[in-house]
Design an enzyme around this catalytic site. Structure first.
Site: not given
Ligand SMILES: NC(=O)c1ccc[n+]([C@@H]2O[C@H](COP(=O)([O-])OP(=O)(O)OC[C@H]3O[C@@H](n4cnc5c(N)ncnc54)[C@H](OP(=O)(O)O)[C@@H]3O)[C@@H](O)[C@H]2O)c1
Length: 255
Positions: A160, A164, A147
């Site tokens: 966080y 990261k 991130s």
């Molecule tokens: N969204 C943003 O603004 C943003 C910005 C920069 C970077 N990111 C990064 O992008 C990546 C994806 O984020 P996202 O926005 O798609 O998140 P999200 O919508 O919350 O999805 C997270 C996914 O990870 C799974 N998960 C969470 N904790 C877990 C664990 N301990 N073990 C196994 N599975 C787990 C969740 O399923 P369950 O809940 O069923 O476990 C879900 O499938 C992350 O690394 C995040 O830090 C996101």
């Protein structure tokens, strides 16, 4: 473009957190390319929903109910993957979570552990299990989802940010250690993406406008905006690239 996507045909790809958000979008792209996709997540209902949605589109995925920071569960998943399909060629370490915290100097120790455990230790645990399998198969690609928070402190997200930043150094350390094994380890660092993870920010119109005003391109990312960098780093076009981080942020870090 078609020739580029063609190379993912028949590749075994593990996308952690592939049941929702960015991980689901990445999984769908690999499926479109003809890869065998394996997803994992903690909650069976999220996995089932993803399986059903993919099925409606004509795709089949393997899914494992696994917490990525529980090494026994991760080991079990890899044993089963080896039995079922021989191993993986591409690992997308996509799982990430955040809980808003007051400040790092006052954060509760248990909360610190939880955020570091899921984001950083989980990425380490999954990579550690994947690496010997990739070595056996003569190489592989690991792409970690970081991130822009890794490089810029964000209010309420201090732990966080630290996790990261750890992922970006883990990326470089593993890249260095594995360079001779034909295992490339790189990362993608997005800014805000419209997923459930960041919903508290973008679902409030006022807050969204404020965030958009800090992004030179004037909008937050959709999950599809991030996929190109992930596919590139997973491909043979990136065979001589390792330990790198591609920022996908609409120019946010320029400000
Ligand atoms: N969204 C943003 O603004 C943003 C910005 C920069 C970077 N990111 C990064 O992008 C990546 C994806 O984020 P996202 O926005 O798609 O998140 P999200 O919508 O919350 O999805 C997270 C996914 O990870 C799974 N998960 C969470 N904790 C877990 C664990 N301990 N073990 C196994 N599975 C787990 C969740 O399923 P369950 O809940 O069923 O476990 C879900 O499938 C992350 O690394 C995040 O830090 C996101």
């Amino acid at each position: 473009m078609d020739a580029f996507l063609e190379e993912f045909k028949g590749k075994n790809v593990l996308v952690t957190g592939g049941s929702r958000g960015l991980g689901k979008e990445i999984s769908e792209w690999f499926l479109k390319c003809g890869s065998s996709v394996i997803i994992c997540g903690r909650k069976q209902d999220n996995l089932q929903k993803a399986i059903d949605e993919f099925k409606e589109k004509g795709y089949e995925v393997s899914a494992y109910q696994v917490h990525i920071a529980r090494s026994e569960q991760v080991k079990g998943m890899f044993e089963s993957i080896k039995d079922q399909s021989g191993g993986i060629d591409i690992l997308i370490n996509n799982v990430g979570m955040n809980i808003l915290t007051p400040s790092v100097s006052s954060v509760d120790e248990a909360l610190w552990d939880k955020i570091i455990e899921t984001n950083l230790k989980g990425t380490f645990i999954v990579s550690k299990e994947a690496i010997p399998i990739m070595k056996e198969r003569g190489g592989g690609k690991i792409v970690n989802i970081s991130s822009i928070a890794a490089r810029r402190p964000a209010p309420g997200m201090g732990v966080y940010c630290i996790a990261k930043a750890g992922i970006e150094m883990l990326t470089k350390v593993l890249a260095f250690e594995l360079a001779k094994e034909k295992i490339n380890v790189n990362a993608v660092a997005p800014a805000m993406i419209r997923t459930r993870f960041s919903m508290p920010f973008w679902s409030d119109e006022g807050m969204l406008k404020e965030i958009e005003s800090t992004i030179p391109m004037g909008r937050i990312a959709e999950p599809g905006d991030v996929v190109g960098a992930v596919l590139f780093l997973s491909s043979s076009l990136a065979d001589f690239i390792t330990g790198e981080v591609i920022t996908v942020d609409g120019g946010s870090m320029l400000k």
